[in-house]
Scaffold this motif. Sequence first.
Motif, mmCIF file in Angstrom:
data_model
loop_
_atom_site.group_PDB
_atom_site.id
_atom_site.type_symbol
_atom_site.label_atom_id
_atom_site.label_comp_id
_atom_site.label_asym_id
_atom_site.label_seq_id
_atom_site.Cartn_x
_atom_site.Cartn_y
_atom_site.Cartn_z
ATOM 1 N N GLY A 1 0.809 -1.219 0.000
ATOM 2 C CA GLY A 1 0.000 0.000 0.000
ATOM 3 C C GLY A 1 0.838 1.263 0.000
ATOM 4 N N LEU A 2 1.876 1.286 0.834
ATOM 5 C CA LEU A 2 2.740 2.467 0.884
ATOM 6 C C LEU A 2 3.470 2.691 -0.437
ATOM 7 C CD1 LEU A 2 4.351 2.378 4.448
ATOM 8 C CD2 LEU A 2 2.856 4.144 3.506
ATOM 9 N N THR A 3 3.935 1.604 -1.058
ATOM 10 C CA THR A 3 4.629 1.745 -2.340
ATOM 11 C C THR A 3 3.696 2.348 -3.381
ATOM 12 O OG1 THR A 3 6.113 -0.109 -1.884
ATOM 13 C CG2 THR A 3 5.860 0.540 -4.192
ATOM 14 N N LEU A 4 2.485 1.814 -3.463
ATOM 15 C CA LEU A 4 1.532 2.351 -4.444
ATOM 16 C C LEU A 4 1.199 3.810 -4.144
ATOM 17 C CD1 LEU A 4 -0.864 -0.699 -4.890
ATOM 18 C CD2 LEU A 4 0.919 0.102 -6.465
ATOM 19 N N TRP A 5 0.994 4.133 -2.874
ATOM 20 C CA TRP A 5 0.650 5.496 -2.491
ATOM 21 C C TRP A 5 1.819 6.453 -2.742
ATOM 22 C CZ3 TRP A 5 2.037 8.369 2.148
ATOM 23 C CH2 TRP A 5 1.325 9.569 2.281
ATOM 24 N N LEU A 6 3.011 6.062 -2.302
ATOM 25 C CA LEU A 6 4.178 6.930 -2.476
ATOM 26 C C LEU A 6 4.597 7.075 -3.940
ATOM 27 C CD1 LEU A 6 6.339 5.729 0.561
ATOM 28 C CD2 LEU A 6 5.179 7.946 0.326
ATOM 29 N N SER A 7 4.289 6.052 -4.755
ATOM 30 C CA SER A 7 4.688 6.118 -6.167
ATOM 31 C C SER A 7 3.909 7.167 -6.948
ATOM 32 C CB SER A 7 4.553 4.748 -6.839
ATOM 33 O OG SER A 7 3.193 4.373 -6.955
ATOM 34 N N HIS A 8 2.881 7.751 -6.347
ATOM 35 C CA HIS A 8 2.183 8.867 -6.990
ATOM 36 C C HIS A 8 3.073 10.101 -7.048
ATOM 37 C CE1 HIS A 8 -1.775 7.104 -7.532
ATOM 38 N NE2 HIS A 8 -1.685 6.598 -6.305
ATOM 39 N N SER A 9 3.980 10.218 -6.073
ATOM 40 C CA SER A 9 4.826 11.408 -6.036
ATOM 41 C C SER A 9 6.322 11.100 -6.100
ATOM 42 C CB SER A 9 4.531 12.219 -4.775
ATOM 43 O OG SER A 9 4.684 11.416 -3.625
ATOM 44 N N LEU A 10 6.691 9.817 -6.001
ATOM 45 C CA LEU A 10 8.096 9.421 -6.061
ATOM 46 C C LEU A 10 8.273 8.347 -7.126
ATOM 47 C CD1 LEU A 10 8.713 8.890 -2.222
ATOM 48 C CD2 LEU A 10 9.417 10.876 -3.564
ATOM 49 N N HIS A 11 9.522 8.120 -7.556
ATOM 50 C CA HIS A 11 9.818 7.020 -8.462
ATOM 51 C C HIS A 11 9.443 5.727 -7.754
ATOM 52 C CE1 HIS A 11 12.190 4.141 -10.817
ATOM 53 N NE2 HIS A 11 12.069 5.037 -11.807
ATOM 54 N N TYR A 12 8.887 4.754 -8.473
ATOM 55 C CA TYR A 12 8.385 3.539 -7.844
ATOM 56 C C TYR A 12 9.463 2.773 -7.069
ATOM 57 C CZ TYR A 12 10.222 0.743 -11.764
ATOM 58 O OH TYR A 12 11.030 0.141 -12.689
ATOM 59 N N LEU A 13 10.721 2.806 -7.508
ATOM 60 C CA LEU A 13 11.781 2.098 -6.790
ATOM 61 C C LEU A 13 12.083 2.780 -5.453
ATOM 62 C CD1 LEU A 13 14.212 1.177 -9.712
ATOM 63 C CD2 LEU A 13 12.656 -0.352 -8.477
ATOM 64 N N LEU A 14 12.133 4.106 -5.431
ATOM 65 C CA LEU A 14 12.364 4.842 -4.188
ATOM 66 C C LEU A 14 11.181 4.651 -3.235
ATOM 67 C CD1 LEU A 14 14.000 6.754 -2.428
ATOM 68 C CD2 LEU A 14 12.947 8.674 -3.661
ATOM 69 N N ALA A 15 9.973 4.704 -3.768
ATOM 70 C CA ALA A 15 8.779 4.487 -2.957
ATOM 71 C C ALA A 15 8.827 3.104 -2.313
ATOM 72 C CB ALA A 15 7.530 4.632 -3.821
ATOM 73 N N ASN A 16 9.286 2.112 -3.048
ATOM 74 C CA ASN A 16 9.365 0.752 -2.538
ATOM 75 C C ASN A 16 10.389 0.628 -1.410
ATOM 76 O OD1 ASN A 16 8.472 -1.993 -2.686
ATOM 77 N ND2 ASN A 16 10.388 -2.504 -3.669
#
Length: 168
Positions: free
Chosen positions: A127-142
Amino acid sequence: MSQRTGWQQRLFLLVEWLKGFRYIKFGLVGASGTVVNMAVLFIAQEYLFAAIAAPRSRLYASLALAITVATINNFTWNRLWTWADRLRDAAAHVRPGKAPQTGVSVYFGQLGRYAIASWFGIALQYGLTLWLSHSLHYLLANVIAIVIASVSNFLANDLWTFRHRPPQ
């Protein structure tokens, strides 16, 4: 409440100090799992699921695969290294009225408990990766999501999956 004697206090401090090594091992296993997770996520997102046109839709499948592979990697290494001292405890544990557990039943029991104990961390990471990937690169969000979920995973696995079970 009684005061601890000098040797009891030193023993308590030594035990607490030694516990720190388990968390360091858990962290190192987690770091290896992060590398596995990131590699599988990248390969799946960029190549394996490339036929899925929308990158956002592709991320759902890529992330599920990456988390699954990393979870199996982490269980294996945590079992063999982080909590290796507790494998003997689990194998020697006999429940009243039950036959001793076989190595296979201990293994799959721990794998099941590990999966259940890790579920919250996995859901949190996902959930956090999907949510954070709205504003960050998906790898950094992960990576950020993995760090946040790691603490709950350690506690659940230390207290339940690989808990100390004295022989009976």
